[in-house]
Design a protein around this motif. Structure first.
Motif, short mmCIF file in Angstrom:
data_model
loop_
_atom_site.label_atom_id
_atom_site.label_comp_id
_atom_site.label_asym_id
_atom_site.label_seq_id
_atom_site.Cartn_x
_atom_site.Cartn_y
_atom_site.Cartn_z
N ALA A 94 38.53 48.14 44.95
CA ALA A 94 37.28 48.73 44.30
C ALA A 94 36.64 47.75 43.14
O ALA A 94 35.47 47.48 43.16
N ARG A 95 37.62 47.18 42.52
CA ARG A 95 37.23 46.20 41.28
C ARG A 95 36.75 44.85 42.00
O ARG A 95 35.99 44.41 41.48
N LEU A 96 37.39 44.63 43.06
CA LEU A 96 37.02 43.28 43.75
C LEU A 96 35.51 43.49 44.34
O LEU A 96 34.82 42.65 44.24
N ASP A 97 35.39 44.36 44.91
CA ASP A 97 33.96 45.00 45.55
C ASP A 97 33.05 44.77 44.45
O ASP A 97 31.81 43.97 44.52
N TYR A 98 33.28 45.22 43.10
CA TYR A 98 32.39 45.08 42.00
C TYR A 98 31.98 43.85 41.78
O TYR A 98 30.93 43.11 41.41
N MET A 99 33.33 42.95 41.41
CA MET A 99 32.88 41.66 41.03
C MET A 99 32.19 40.71 41.88
O MET A 99 31.48 40.04 41.68
N ILE A 111 32.02 31.32 46.44
CA ILE A 111 33.07 32.23 45.85
C ILE A 111 34.53 31.81 46.25
O ILE A 111 34.45 31.56 47.60
N SER A 112 35.42 31.58 45.44
CA SER A 112 36.81 31.07 45.77
C SER A 112 38.09 31.70 45.20
O SER A 112 38.07 31.58 44.12
N PRO A 113 38.36 32.51 46.07
CA PRO A 113 39.78 33.25 45.74
C PRO A 113 40.76 32.48 45.34
O PRO A 113 41.18 31.54 46.03
N ALA A 114 41.50 32.55 43.81
CA ALA A 114 42.58 31.65 43.54
C ALA A 114 43.75 32.50 43.36
O ALA A 114 43.64 33.40 42.56
N ASN A 125 40.56 40.40 51.59
CA ASN A 125 39.84 40.70 53.05
C ASN A 125 38.70 40.14 52.89
O ASN A 125 37.55 40.46 52.16
N LEU A 126 38.39 38.76 53.56
CA LEU A 126 37.23 38.22 53.35
C LEU A 126 36.09 38.72 54.05
O LEU A 126 34.94 38.57 53.75
N ASP A 127 36.14 39.48 54.98
CA ASP A 127 35.16 40.08 55.82
C ASP A 127 34.62 41.33 55.00
O ASP A 127 33.31 41.68 54.79
N ARG A 128 35.36 41.98 54.14
CA ARG A 128 34.91 42.97 53.20
C ARG A 128 34.06 42.33 52.08
O ARG A 128 33.07 42.73 51.52
N MET A 129 34.47 41.14 51.66
CA MET A 129 33.93 40.44 50.52
C MET A 129 32.57 40.14 50.98
O MET A 129 31.57 39.92 50.25
N ARG A 223 37.90 40.81 21.80
CA ARG A 223 38.26 42.15 22.49
C ARG A 223 38.93 41.88 24.08
O ARG A 223 38.50 40.46 24.45
N ILE A 224 39.85 42.36 24.40
CA ILE A 224 40.60 41.92 25.70
C ILE A 224 39.82 42.56 26.96
O ILE A 224 39.44 43.68 26.90
N LEU A 225 39.32 41.64 27.62
CA LEU A 225 38.39 42.31 28.69
C LEU A 225 39.12 42.34 30.04
O LEU A 225 40.03 41.34 30.36
N ARG A 226 38.89 43.44 30.58
CA ARG A 226 39.52 43.52 32.09
C ARG A 226 38.78 42.21 32.75
O ARG A 226 37.90 41.71 32.77
N ALA A 227 39.44 41.87 34.04
CA ALA A 227 39.19 40.89 34.81
C ALA A 227 37.54 40.89 35.29
O ALA A 227 36.91 39.75 35.25
N ASP A 228 37.19 41.99 35.89
CA ASP A 228 35.86 42.35 36.28
C ASP A 228 34.91 42.32 35.00
O ASP A 228 33.72 41.61 35.41
#
Length: 249
Positions: A94-99, A111-114, A125-129, A223-228
């Motif tokens: 869900a959070r990856l979809d948002y990002m 876009i490069s997943p690291a 899931n690259l197709d979902r991305m 402030r500490i931010l979530r990754a998204d």
């Protein structure tokens, strides 16, 4: 700049475009046009492929399992792709979809997943991305869908980082530093932004990043931010300072 038409249905298609060309939609798009939007022959829509600009089209066939459109005219010419690469430690769905959606809206071109040592998600899931990237481009008037790379370890990415390409590194230890001052020197250069995992970077990764001459270290406030959240905040800072939101671009 040509005004966007947000009232028309807009779809991405992977086919060459020219006046009078006919476009066959895939099964999912045909179902969407017929059964969700209830569109029929003669109805108009907008199409783009990321290469030939945006075109107006009209449906010439809408059947049970297929649909076809004819291109009428160019509505917006293709603009050059941006030079903003986004690297991130993958998150849960869900959070990856948002990002991914927000990155497309913010003008990311690659876009490069690291995979970092503290990344909590081992499979991407690259197709979902890509589906999320296409949907965001369709909805927001974007003319190109970002390139989506295969996941790689951060170590491998840094080992062959291009000479002369700055890598903006969002560092929670730089919370009190002004993020704008180091960014202003990057005007006119291709940009890359790295967002780490929820648990932060491993000490060895932090050392490798610091040793890379192209690294530009910035903080994102107290402030500490979530990754998204950090991804959206950092992209906004980059675009406003040296990207296509700034007057100098």
């Amino acid at each position: 700049m040509t005004a966007y038409d947000f009232s028309s249905t807009r779809l991405f298609v992977d086919a060459p475009m020219s006046e009078g060309a006919q476009i066959d939609f895939d099964d999912g798009q045909a179902n969407y046009l017929r059964n969700v939007l209830r569109m029929g022959e003669g109805d108009g829509l907008l199409l783009f492929n990321g290469r030939d600009g945006e075109w107006s089209a009209r449906l010439v066939e809408v059947a049970k399992k297929r649909a076809r459109a004819e291109l009428v005219g160019l509505t917006r010419p293709q603009t050059p792709s941006g030079r903003l690469r986004w690297l991130f430690a993958p998150l849960k769905h869900a959070r990856l979809d948002y990002m991914v959606q927000k990155a497309v809206e913010m003008g990311v071109s690659r876009i490069s997943p690291a995979i970092t040592r503290r990344t909590q998600v081992s499979r991407v899931n690259l197709d979902r991305m890509r589906a999320n990237a296409v949907e965001a481009a369709e909805q927001c008037g974007v003319l190109a869908v970002p390139e989506i790379n295969e996941p790689e370890t951060l170590e491998a990415i840094l080992a062959r980082w291009p000479e002369g390409e700055p890598l903006v590194f969002c560092d929670e230890d730089a919370a009190g530093a002004d993020p704008l001052a180091p960014l202003r020197a990057l005007a006119g250069k291709p940009l890359a932004l790295l967002i780490g995992p929820e648990g932060g970077f491993d000490p060895a990764e932090r050392k490798a990043l610091s040793a890379l001459p192209q690294t530009v270290r910035i903080g994102l406030g107290p402030r500490i931010l979530r990754a998204d959240t950090a991804a959206v905040a950092a992209l906004a800072v980059l675009q406003a300072t040296v990207g296509d939101w700034s007057s100098g671009r």
